[in-house]
Design a protein around this motif. Structure first.
Motif, PDB file in Angstrom:
ATOM      1  N   UNK A 187       7.001  70.487  50.797  1.00  0.00           N
ATOM      2  CA  UNK A 187       6.644  69.276  50.046  1.00  0.00           C
ATOM      3  C   UNK A 187       5.599  69.588  48.969  1.00  0.00           C
ATOM      4  N   UNK A 188       4.558  70.340  49.330  1.00  0.00           N
ATOM      5  CA  UNK A 188       3.509  70.698  48.368  1.00  0.00           C
ATOM      6  C   UNK A 188       4.063  71.614  47.278  1.00  0.00           C
ATOM      7  N   UNK A 189       4.913  72.548  47.682  1.00  0.00           N
ATOM      8  CA  UNK A 189       5.505  73.481  46.710  1.00  0.00           C
ATOM      9  C   UNK A 189       6.352  72.723  45.692  1.00  0.00           C
ATOM     10  N   UNK A 190       7.186  71.791  46.175  1.00  0.00           N
ATOM     11  CA  UNK A 190       8.017  70.978  45.274  1.00  0.00           C
ATOM     12  C   UNK A 190       7.171  70.237  44.245  1.00  0.00           C
ATOM     13  N   UNK A 191       6.103  69.606  44.751  1.00  0.00           N
ATOM     14  CA  UNK A 191       5.231  68.807  43.881  1.00  0.00           C
ATOM     15  C   UNK A 191       4.577  69.683  42.811  1.00  0.00           C
ATOM     16  N   UNK A 192       4.085  70.835  43.214  1.00  0.00           N
ATOM     17  CA  UNK A 192       3.429  71.744  42.264  1.00  0.00           C
ATOM     18  C   UNK A 192       4.417  72.241  41.206  1.00  0.00           C
ATOM     19  N   UNK A 193       5.621  72.585  41.629  1.00  0.00           N
ATOM     20  CA  UNK A 193       6.632  73.076  40.681  1.00  0.00           C
ATOM     21  C   UNK A 193       6.955  71.999  39.650  1.00  0.00           C
ATOM     22  N   UNK A 194       7.119  70.768  40.119  1.00  0.00           N
ATOM     23  CA  UNK A 194       7.465  69.681  39.188  1.00  0.00           C
ATOM     24  C   UNK A 194       6.341  69.411  38.191  1.00  0.00           C
ATOM     25  N   UNK A 219      -2.133  75.701  40.903  1.00  0.00           N
ATOM     26  CA  UNK A 219      -2.321  74.324  41.365  1.00  0.00           C
ATOM     27  C   UNK A 219      -2.509  74.295  42.889  1.00  0.00           C
ATOM     28  N   UNK A 220      -1.680  75.032  43.601  1.00  0.00           N
ATOM     29  CA  UNK A 220      -1.739  75.034  45.066  1.00  0.00           C
ATOM     30  C   UNK A 220      -3.053  75.616  45.588  1.00  0.00           C
ATOM     31  N   UNK A 221      -3.622  76.568  44.870  1.00  0.00           N
ATOM     32  CA  UNK A 221      -4.879  77.191  45.332  1.00  0.00           C
ATOM     33  C   UNK A 221      -6.064  76.218  45.201  1.00  0.00           C
ATOM     34  N   UNK A 222      -5.931  75.198  44.344  1.00  0.00           N
ATOM     35  CA  UNK A 222      -6.998  74.214  44.160  1.00  0.00           C
ATOM     36  C   UNK A 222      -6.984  73.161  45.262  1.00  0.00           C
TER      37      UNK A 222
END
Length: 191
Positions: free
Chosen positions: A161-168, A187-190
């Motif tokens: 879910x987090x990966x999808x959001x970051x990619x978009x 983005x994910x590291x933040x």
């Protein structure tokens, strides 16, 4: 004649997996099967409104609920595909967000659809054949880059879910998979 239950407004009294129990002011508690994203959006002891579809079949009666009309419309379209029932349609809706699924159907991405758990290549081909062109085009254009980036981030241990959001958030036309992964990792590291 089967009654139509187009929507339910009430308080979420319990969540159990992809099933939500909603109590209405009349005192009736409805058991509603929802897609994963809708379940995640709902909170126990909070009021909600769900767009619903009542399915009556030889297997019994089931109520399906969605957080917005677009999800319900896609669910109903998927159910019109031959040999595709409500449980499979719900499984498909739980695998990706609506815009991505519509992009996959419109761009005839059989490969991407067949990666959804429980969806065979033949089923994916049938979905594309019967539904292509039935939806307005969506923003997501480069599905190959999207899928490759998602696969890479999930293999690195990030929740899907987090990966999808970051990619978009970062995906733009013309970006390579490595560029998308790099920006998404930032983005994910933040978080």
């Amino acid at each position: 004649m089967v009654p139509v239950i187009a929507g339910i407004y009430g308080k979420v009294v319990e969540k159990n997996g992809n099933t939500v129990f909603v109590s209405t002011n009349s005192g009736i508690v409805f058991e509603i099967a929802c897609d994963t994203q809708t379940c995640e959006e709902l909170e126990e002891n909070r009021e909600c409104y769900l767009y619903t579809f009542l399915s009556v079949s030889q297997d019994g009666v089931a109520l399906y609920g969605f957080s917005d009309r677009k999800k319900k419309d896609l669910f109903l379209s998927l159910m019109k595909v031959s040999r595709l029932g409500p449980k499979t349609a719900l499984k498909i809706l739980s695998s990706e967000d609506v815009d991505t699924l519509i992009s996959m159907i419109n761009s005839q991405d059989v490969e991407g659809l067949s990666k959804i758990p429980g969806i065979s290549r033949k089923t994916a081909e049938r979905i594309v054949m019967e539904l292509k062109g039935k939806f307005e085009s969506t923003v997501l254009k480069d599905l190959k880059t999207y899928h490759e980036s998602l696969e890479a981030l999930v293999s690195l241990g990030y929740p899907e879910k987090q990966a999808r959001k970051a990619i978009k958030e970062v995906l733009k036309d013309g970006m390579s998979t490595s560029e998308v992964i790099k920006e998404a990792l930032r983005i994910l590291s933040r978080r």
